[in-house]
Design an enzyme around this catalytic site. Structure first.
Site, PDB file in Angstrom:
ATOM      1  N   TYR A  75      -2.045   1.734 -10.332  1.00 13.70           N
ATOM      2  CA  TYR A  75      -1.614   0.629  -9.483  1.00 13.70           C
ATOM      3  C   TYR A  75      -1.682   1.029  -8.010  1.00 13.70           C
ATOM      4  O   TYR A  75      -2.257   0.309  -7.185  1.00 13.70           O
ATOM      5  CB  TYR A  75      -0.191   0.211  -9.865  1.00 13.70           C
ATOM      6  CG  TYR A  75       0.397  -0.867  -8.996  1.00 13.70           C
ATOM      7  CD1 TYR A  75       0.127  -2.204  -9.252  1.00 13.70           C
ATOM      8  CD2 TYR A  75       1.232  -0.560  -7.925  1.00 13.70           C
ATOM      9  CE1 TYR A  75       0.667  -3.216  -8.463  1.00 13.70           C
ATOM     10  CE2 TYR A  75       1.779  -1.552  -7.132  1.00 13.70           C
ATOM     11  CZ  TYR A  75       1.490  -2.878  -7.408  1.00 13.70           C
ATOM     12  OH  TYR A  75       2.021  -3.866  -6.629  1.00 13.70           O
ATOM     13  N   LYS A  79      -4.189  -0.594  -5.220  1.00 16.41           N
ATOM     14  CA  LYS A  79      -3.659  -1.285  -4.042  1.00 16.41           C
ATOM     15  C   LYS A  79      -4.112  -0.596  -2.758  1.00 16.41           C
ATOM     16  O   LYS A  79      -4.388  -1.259  -1.754  1.00 16.41           O
ATOM     17  CB  LYS A  79      -2.131  -1.377  -4.110  1.00 16.41           C
ATOM     18  CG  LYS A  79      -1.634  -2.324  -5.187  1.00 16.41           C
ATOM     19  CD  LYS A  79      -2.137  -3.741  -4.975  1.00 16.41           C
ATOM     20  CE  LYS A  79      -1.441  -4.736  -5.873  1.00 16.41           C
ATOM     21  NZ  LYS A  79      -1.886  -6.123  -5.658  1.00 16.41           N
TER      22      LYS A  79
END
Length: 174
Positions: A75, A79
């Site tokens: 994640y 990002k």
């Protein structure tokens, strides 16, 4: 079909596995949703914007990018890549009248957060306490920031990552 003037790239998913246990398939899945989706939608919409009068693209980034966050390997990497893509596209597409920005939300009261709390991966009070404002954000607050970046009010803003985090990142900087 009329020209497209705005795009929000907001698809997302998360995995809470310890980094030593994250499988490559999981990393690929998270990157496909976050990064591939952002790039492919941006490319498709930019073509319309280039043929028209420009527009605005807003990507959903994250506050986890400048520091480590346990159990968020894929994640956080995805990002971080979205923040980089945002800056790259902003520079490349500015001459076409396309502004590209991102928002980086703190903990927002969403179904995904509610599920993480239910499963024991997050604690609501602890999450709220990590923000200078000592509360979780509301989806409307992120939507308001996105609306600003899509609007003509932000006509001289491109390549920015707007923190919508109730002071979360300020406390991390201390």
């Amino acid at each position: 079909m009329p020209p497209i003037h705005g795009l929000v790239n907001g698809a997302g998913t998360v995995d809470n596995s310890p980094s030593e246990d994250v499988e490559l398939e999981t990393i690929h899945r998270i990157f496909a949703v976050h990064l591939d989706g952002t790039v492919l939608w941006s490319q498709a919409v930019a073509r319309s914007m280039m043929a028209g009068r420009g527009g605005s693209i807003v990507n959903i980034g994250s506050i986890v990018t400048p520091f480590g966050r346990p159990r968020r390997l894929a994640y956080a990497a995805a990002k971080s890549a979205i923040h980089s893509v945002t800056r790259t596209l902003a520079v490349e597409w500015a001459s076409h009248g396309i502004r590209v920005n991102a928002v980086a939300p703190g903990y927002i009261r969403t179904p995904l957060l509610a599920e993480s709390i239910r499963l024991g991966f997050a604690d609501e009070d602890a999450a709220a306490g990590q923000h200078a404002m000592k509360r979780l954000g509301e989806p409307r607050e992120v939507a308001d920031a996105i609306a600003y970046l899509l609007s003509e009010q932000s006509s001289f803003v491109t390549g920015a990552v707007l923190r919508v985090d109730g002071g979360f990142s300020i406390l991390k900087d201390e």
